[in-house]
Design a protein around this motif. Structure first.
Motif, PDB file in Angstrom:
ATOM      1  N   ALA A  75       0.721  -1.501   0.098  1.00 32.22           N
ATOM      2  CA  ALA A  75      -0.059  -0.046   0.146  1.00 32.22           C
ATOM      3  C   ALA A  75       0.943   1.454  -0.536  1.00 32.22           C
ATOM      4  N   THR A  76       1.958   1.079   0.604  1.00 29.33           N
ATOM      5  CA  THR A  76       2.792   2.951   0.706  1.00 29.33           C
ATOM      6  C   THR A  76       4.742   2.458  -0.357  1.00 29.33           C
ATOM      7  N   ARG A  77       4.455   1.605  -1.445  1.00 32.01           N
ATOM      8  CA  ARG A  77       5.833   1.274  -1.252  1.00 32.01           C
ATOM      9  C   ARG A  77       6.039   2.206  -2.485  1.00 32.01           C
ATOM     10  N   GLY A  78       4.933   2.372  -3.180  1.00 34.94           N
ATOM     11  CA  GLY A  78       5.046   3.620  -4.316  1.00 34.94           C
ATOM     12  C   GLY A  78       4.856   5.239  -3.448  1.00 34.94           C
ATOM     13  N   ILE A  79       5.122   5.576  -2.413  1.00 29.93           N
ATOM     14  CA  ILE A  79       5.099   6.844  -2.215  1.00 29.93           C
ATOM     15  C   ILE A  79       6.195   7.372  -2.216  1.00 29.93           C
ATOM     16  N   PRO A  80       6.599   8.243  -3.107  1.00 26.19           N
ATOM     17  CA  PRO A  80       7.801   8.767  -2.522  1.00 26.19           C
ATOM     18  C   PRO A  80       8.510   9.464  -1.153  1.00 26.19           C
ATOM     19  N   VAL A  81       9.744   9.227  -0.786  1.00 24.36           N
ATOM     20  CA  VAL A  81       9.927   9.729   0.562  1.00 24.36           C
ATOM     21  C   VAL A  81      11.386  10.942   0.463  1.00 24.36           C
ATOM     22  N   ILE A  82      11.398  11.594   0.762  1.00 24.14           N
ATOM     23  CA  ILE A  82      12.083  11.990   1.218  1.00 24.14           C
ATOM     24  C   ILE A  82      12.942  12.344   2.796  1.00 24.14           C
ATOM     25  N   PHE A  83      14.197  11.884   2.976  1.00 24.68           N
ATOM     26  CA  PHE A  83      14.672  11.880   4.617  1.00 24.68           C
ATOM     27  C   PHE A  83      14.557  13.823   5.017  1.00 24.68           C
ATOM     28  N   LEU A  84      14.268  13.579   6.063  1.00 21.26           N
ATOM     29  CA  LEU A  84      15.098  14.846   6.332  1.00 21.26           C
ATOM     30  C   LEU A  84      15.982  14.720   6.892  1.00 21.26           C
ATOM     31  N   THR A  85      16.785  15.603   7.466  1.00 10.53           N
ATOM     32  CA  THR A  85      18.054  15.089   8.215  1.00 10.53           C
ATOM     33  C   THR A  85      19.447  15.832   8.395  1.00 10.53           C
ATOM     34  N   ALA A  86      20.014  15.985   9.782  1.00 13.42           N
ATOM     35  CA  ALA A  86      20.964  16.543  10.061  1.00 13.42           C
ATOM     36  C   ALA A  86      22.157  15.104   9.636  1.00 13.42           C
ATOM     37  N   LYS A  87      21.768  15.025   8.994  1.00 10.05           N
ATOM     38  CA  LYS A  87      23.110  13.684   8.540  1.00 10.05           C
ATOM     39  C   LYS A  87      22.973  13.879   7.561  1.00 10.05           C
ATOM     40  N   VAL A  88      24.225  14.539   7.008  1.00  5.41           N
ATOM     41  CA  VAL A  88      24.444  14.959   5.417  1.00  5.41           C
ATOM     42  C   VAL A  88      25.754  14.799   5.052  1.00  5.41           C
ATOM     43  N   GLN A  89      26.678  13.631   5.707  1.00  4.99           N
ATOM     44  CA  GLN A  89      28.052  13.034   5.232  1.00  4.99           C
ATOM     45  C   GLN A  89      28.048  12.685   4.099  1.00  4.99           C
ATOM     46  N   ALA A  90      28.649  12.804   3.176  1.00  2.00           N
ATOM     47  CA  ALA A  90      29.117  11.797   2.465  1.00  2.00           C
ATOM     48  C   ALA A  90      28.718  10.397   2.277  1.00  2.00           C
ATOM     49  N   MET A  91      29.099   9.797   3.093  1.00  2.00           N
ATOM     50  CA  MET A  91      28.897   8.601   3.728  1.00  2.00           C
ATOM     51  C   MET A  91      26.848   8.032   4.268  1.00  2.00           C
ATOM     52  N   ASP A  92      26.984   8.944   4.426  1.00  2.00           N
ATOM     53  CA  ASP A  92      25.294   9.203   4.858  1.00  2.00           C
ATOM     54  C   ASP A  92      24.312   9.073   3.679  1.00  2.00           C
ATOM     55  N   LEU A  93      24.819   9.935   2.926  1.00  2.00           N
ATOM     56  CA  LEU A  93      24.193  10.374   2.063  1.00  2.00           C
ATOM     57  C   LEU A  93      23.871   9.416   0.683  1.00  2.00           C
TER      58      LEU A  93
END
Length: 128
Positions: A75-93
């Motif tokens: 029911a939810t797999r087609g919903i696009p998800v945008i992460f909100l995060t303070a973790k923006v190091q290259a490894m995290d991204l």
């Protein structure tokens, strides 16, 4: 075209209020708020929003685990998800990109630019 609905799943109540105001007034979208992961999963299943803004770090379940549940649910797999995060190091991204999220918005973000940032990630036009 019908109005877009965005579900925000974030445990920071004040931040949710800012996000809701920005997306409703600057984007022209309807915003649903869930302050914890389980409620967010329930709203995603029952309301089927057009997109989800998901905090990565929450106390009850982190955003990566919730994203996995969303992806494993028909029911939810087609919903696009945008992460909100303070973790923006290259490894995290790189880890987030490998998961298949639609995009990442870094905290803190520019409230006045948030609707445009979401629209750019999702390929939407703000309604206003």
């Amino acid at each position: 075209m019908s109005e877009k609905r965005i579900l925000v799943i974030d445990d920071e109540k004040n931040l949710c209020s800012v996000i809701q105001a920005c997306l409703e007034h600057l984007g022209g979208w309807t915003v649903l708020i869930a302050p914890e992961a389980r409620e967010g999963l329930h709203l995603a299943e029952t309301q089927v929003p057009d997109a989800i803004l998901l905090d990565v770090m929450m106390p009850d379940m982190d955003g990566v685990a919730l994203f996995s549940l969303l992806q494993n649910n028909a029911a939810t797999r087609g919903i696009p998800v945008i992460f909100l995060t303070a973790k923006v190091q290259a490894m995290d991204l790189n880890e987030f990109a490998d998961l298949g999220v639609a995009g990442v918005i870094a905290k803190p973000f520019d409230p006045l630019g948030l609707a445009q940032q979401v629209a750019d990630i999702l390929g939407w036009e703000p309604s206003l």
